[in-house]
Design an enzyme around this catalytic site. Sequence first.
Site, mmCIF file in Angstrom:
data_model
loop_
_atom_site.group_PDB
_atom_site.id
_atom_site.type_symbol
_atom_site.label_atom_id
_atom_site.label_comp_id
_atom_site.label_asym_id
_atom_site.label_seq_id
_atom_site.Cartn_x
_atom_site.Cartn_y
_atom_site.Cartn_z
ATOM 1 N N SER A 46 40.767 37.872 42.997
ATOM 2 C CA SER A 46 40.626 39.330 42.987
ATOM 3 C C SER A 46 39.195 39.730 42.669
ATOM 4 C CB SER A 46 41.601 39.964 41.993
ATOM 5 O OG SER A 46 41.406 39.447 40.691
ATOM 6 N N GLU A 47 38.505 38.970 41.785
ATOM 7 C CA GLU A 47 37.093 39.237 41.507
ATOM 8 C C GLU A 47 36.328 37.949 41.234
ATOM 9 O OE1 GLU A 47 38.904 43.214 40.611
ATOM 10 O OE2 GLU A 47 39.272 41.276 39.639
ATOM 11 N N THR A 48 35.056 37.977 41.609
ATOM 12 C CA THR A 48 34.083 36.941 41.278
ATOM 13 C C THR A 48 32.870 37.651 40.695
ATOM 14 O OG1 THR A 48 34.835 35.501 43.074
ATOM 15 C CG2 THR A 48 32.626 35.097 42.210
ATOM 16 N N HIS A 77 39.270 42.803 33.685
ATOM 17 C CA HIS A 77 39.460 41.380 33.406
ATOM 18 C C HIS A 77 38.213 40.572 33.749
ATOM 19 C CE1 HIS A 77 40.451 39.842 37.529
ATOM 20 N NE2 HIS A 77 40.384 38.645 36.980
#
Length: 276
Positions: A46-48, A77
């Site tokens: 979902s995120e990097t 997060h």
Amino acid sequence: MTSRPFAQVDVFSAVPYRGNPVAVVLDGDGLTTEQMQRIANWTNLSETTFVLPPTSPAADYRVRIFTTAEELPFAGHPTIGTCHAWLARNPRHTGDTVVQECEAGLITLRRTGDRLAFAAPPLIRDEPVDEELQARIARILGIERAGIRDARWIDNGPGWVGVLLEDAKAVLAVAPNAEELKLGIVGPYPEGTPEAVEVRAFFPAGRTSFEDPVTGSLNAGLGLWLLRTGRLRAPYVASQGTAVGRAGRVHVDQDADGTVWVGGDAVTCVRGEVEI
């Protein structure tokens, strides 16, 4: 290509593989936006995030946050996961606070034992959802309009709409359709339950709807809204991820000055180097 330190951190869980993972490139200096976006697309999380030297003297580090398709000004997060990885790499950091610089500004984090919490950023859109949109949201969620107890824009960067349902059972029963909205739904557990509410977060993803396991930015917006309206009292614990086989726990507290803190545990599951 060069080797750069890398970690994958599970956030909002002290038990590996029960929270929400974020990939952290701990040295993003010199990388272009195109390179960062390509890597984030490849990790398929979902995120990097990419850690960079700060431009503000008040910050300990700067971070850029990418989904598989776009850059975000802030996300919860990834903020906790990046700070967890940065502290592991900087063990000489003293004090109980860390200041992160991101597109949304300076975000203060504080640590209590192994748990990190960030100060909820101000909402950039904070207003009721009109009746037409509430009816549309009910259709998206596949529920009757009367099932929505309240709805509000609680956007702190990603574009969240918060939707209050009758109870946690109703939240867990939802099966949404794909729409171009980022929806966070919340419902209370019975009095005396260890968790105060169940939360779910949905993103549009092509012809389907993607459910995020545990979402810091959404819980920050929900905390500001539900505490202000007296629907919840701090401190409280939100459960999220139940519907997708996770066991995320988000710890929300509020200072006397009104600052809302969103916290959780984090554990590193992968560490090493990435070739860029």
